[in-house]
Write an enzyme that holds these catalytic residues in place. Structure first.
Site, PDB file in Angstrom:
ATOM      1  CG  HIS A 292       4.388   8.602  -1.276  1.00 31.87           C
ATOM      2  ND1 HIS A 292       4.509   8.847   0.066  1.00 31.87           N
ATOM      3  CD2 HIS A 292       3.668   9.638  -1.784  1.00 31.87           C
ATOM      4  CE1 HIS A 292       3.900   9.994   0.366  1.00 31.87           C
ATOM      5  NE2 HIS A 292       3.386  10.486  -0.740  1.00 31.87           N
ATOM      6  CB  SER A 293       0.506   8.004  -0.842  1.00 34.16           C
ATOM      7  OG  SER A 293      -0.805   8.423  -0.569  1.00 34.16           O
ATOM      8  CE1 TYR A 294      -5.930   4.052  -3.978  1.00 35.13           C
ATOM      9  CE2 TYR A 294      -4.622   3.198  -5.798  1.00 35.13           C
ATOM     10  CZ  TYR A 294      -5.810   3.246  -5.092  1.00 35.13           C
ATOM     11  OH  TYR A 294      -6.876   2.476  -5.503  1.00 35.13           O
ATOM     12  N   GLY A 296       1.441   2.197  -1.999  1.00 35.51           N
ATOM     13  CA  GLY A 296       1.473   1.094  -1.057  1.00 35.51           C
ATOM     14  C   GLY A 296       0.267   0.183  -1.219  1.00 35.51           C
ATOM     15  CB  THR A 320       6.960   6.755   2.126  1.00 38.40           C
ATOM     16  OG1 THR A 320       6.488   6.867   0.785  1.00 38.40           O
ATOM     17  CG2 THR A 320       8.392   6.247   2.110  1.00 38.40           C
TER      18      THR A 320
END
Length: 416
Positions: A292-294, A296, A320
């Site tokens: 998720h977010s960072y 990734g 995500t």
């Protein structure tokens, strides 16, 4: 309100002083008297009357909150949701109270990972000495021995820790939407091993000694004359800052220093370390990531550093609302091609779940997570992600790549 009236009075006095200084001797005497009056005002005491001590309970029960059967945080007596503005006009105090509750939530989630999800806590670095700073991750008993599937979970940046997607969701919505527990439970039901990363646990904070505080301000290799001028400016700046701090922060917090955890000093370092010491050593034929977010971005950095290993072991990656950027991270062509075939990014969008969303970056398909709220993307895309993983395994076995979006809306990335 007391604080604002007090400050208003002080400002009024300041204006009067400025007006008096423009006058003759009598006015100057009055100015001196006003200065003497101001010097007698103890701003620390003035502010402490307005702001309560920054001392908060260390348990949910102490806060008079509990999670109900739906996983919602509710007040023990009133049954109401959490209230941020517990005290009017005291935003800083309310924020500190919220942060204190957040730390309790973090420990509570750790307990759930162990008691409800039956994960074990593993210390990092694996060869840590007794005295050095340490971090930890969570994993299922079969994480390294499961021959079939392994699920790896990576949350985003900020205050969240292992097992969480978003603290605000845990506090204001429920445990299902804000934690990784639904992913873990479903993964276990479907025969996955599980590893939960803890990429934000990068250092411990310790209070500075007086000698360390002095050393940090004095240490310099500059010439004496230049250092004296610099020290003078710093002293004047500090004087103004301290005067302001007496209003903003009467209960001045202790100065601390950060002691970084060896080989885990950043989310990117942490992801690589866990890969090297755990994921790459696992027996699973199919490894899956949800990032998720960072998280990734951390995964993409892992690919850059361990490209051949990741390609050989990872079957599919669900992102995500990932904040990775293949240009800024200088991702090579071979990695971008692999991501197009094996990754899918569920992004915040007003479109229905799984609807294709156009992107200017030639990395991986982007589809709607079915929500415009960044922090909710992992929860809203939850059923689609496990379907994506199942299709990836089937496609791998039949040598046909999975289709993570609706075929009619699929973006032709090759054209980009």
């Amino acid at each position: 309100m007391y604080i604002y009236l007090s400050i208003l009075n002080l400002l009024t006095v300041g204006i009067m002083m400025a007006q008096l200084q423009q006058g003759g001797p009598d006015e100057k005497e009055k100015t001196t008297a006003l200065k003497d009056l101001l010097s007698r005002i103890d701003l620390d005491e003035l502010m402490k009357k307005d702001e309560p001590p920054l001392e908060f309970p260390d348990t949910l029960e102490g806060f008079e909150y509990v999670f109900n059967e739906k996983g919602q945080l509710r007040h023990i007596k009133t049954g109401e949701p959490f209230v941020f503005n517990y005290r009017e006009d005291l935003h800083r105090w309310n924020q500190k109270r919220y942060e204190a509750l957040g730390e309790i939530i973090t420990k509570y989630v750790y307990e759930l990972l162990q008691k409800e999800c039956h994960l074990k806590k593993v210390t990092l670095p694996v060869d840590a000495t007794e005295s050095e700073p340490k971090s930890f991750i969570f994993m299922s008993e079969d994480a390294l021995t499961n021959p079939d599937k392994l699920l790896v979970l990576i949350h985003g940046n900020g205050v969240v820790r292992a097992g969480q997607w978003a603290r605000r969701l845990i506090i204001n919505e429920d445990l299902d939407s804000g934690t990784q527990i639904p992913y873990i439970k479903r993964a276990v039901e479907e025969g996955y091993g599980v590893i939960v990363l803890n990429p934000n646990e990068n250092y411990i904070e310790v209070e500075k000694t007086k000698a360390q505080v002095q050393l940090s301000s004095d240490s310099s290799d500059e010439p004496a004359e230049k250092r004296e001028r610099k020290d003078k400016i710093q002293k004047e700046t500090k004087k103004r800052r301290d005067f302001y701090e007496k209003y903003r922060n009467p209960q001045k917090e202790k100065e601390t220093m950060q002691m970084y955890i060896r080989d885990n000093g950043s989310p990117e370092e942490h992801a690589i370390y866990v890969w090297d010491h755990f994921i790459s050593q696992s027996a699973a034929e199919n490894v899956f990531f949800v990032a998720h977010s960072y998280g990734g971005l951390a995964f993409v950095e892992l690919m850059i550093q361990r490209e051949a290993e990741v390609k050989n072991k990872v079957t599919a990656v669900a992102l995500t609302d990932s904040v990775h950027n293949v240009w800024h991270q200088e991702v090579g062509k071979t990695i971008r091609e692999w991501m197009r075939e094996n990754c899918c990014n569920w992004v915040s969008s007003s479109e229905p779940l799984d609807t294709s969303v156009e992107s200017m970056l030639p990395d991986c398909p982007r589809v709607s997570a079915g929500t415009e709220r960044h922090e909710l993307t992992s929860w809203k895309s939850f059923p689609s992600i496990f379907k994506f993983f199942s299709e990836a395994v089937e496609a791998k076995n039949s040598s046909v790549k999975p289709t993570p979006t609706r075929r009619s809306n699929r973006i032709k990335y090759e054209e980009l």
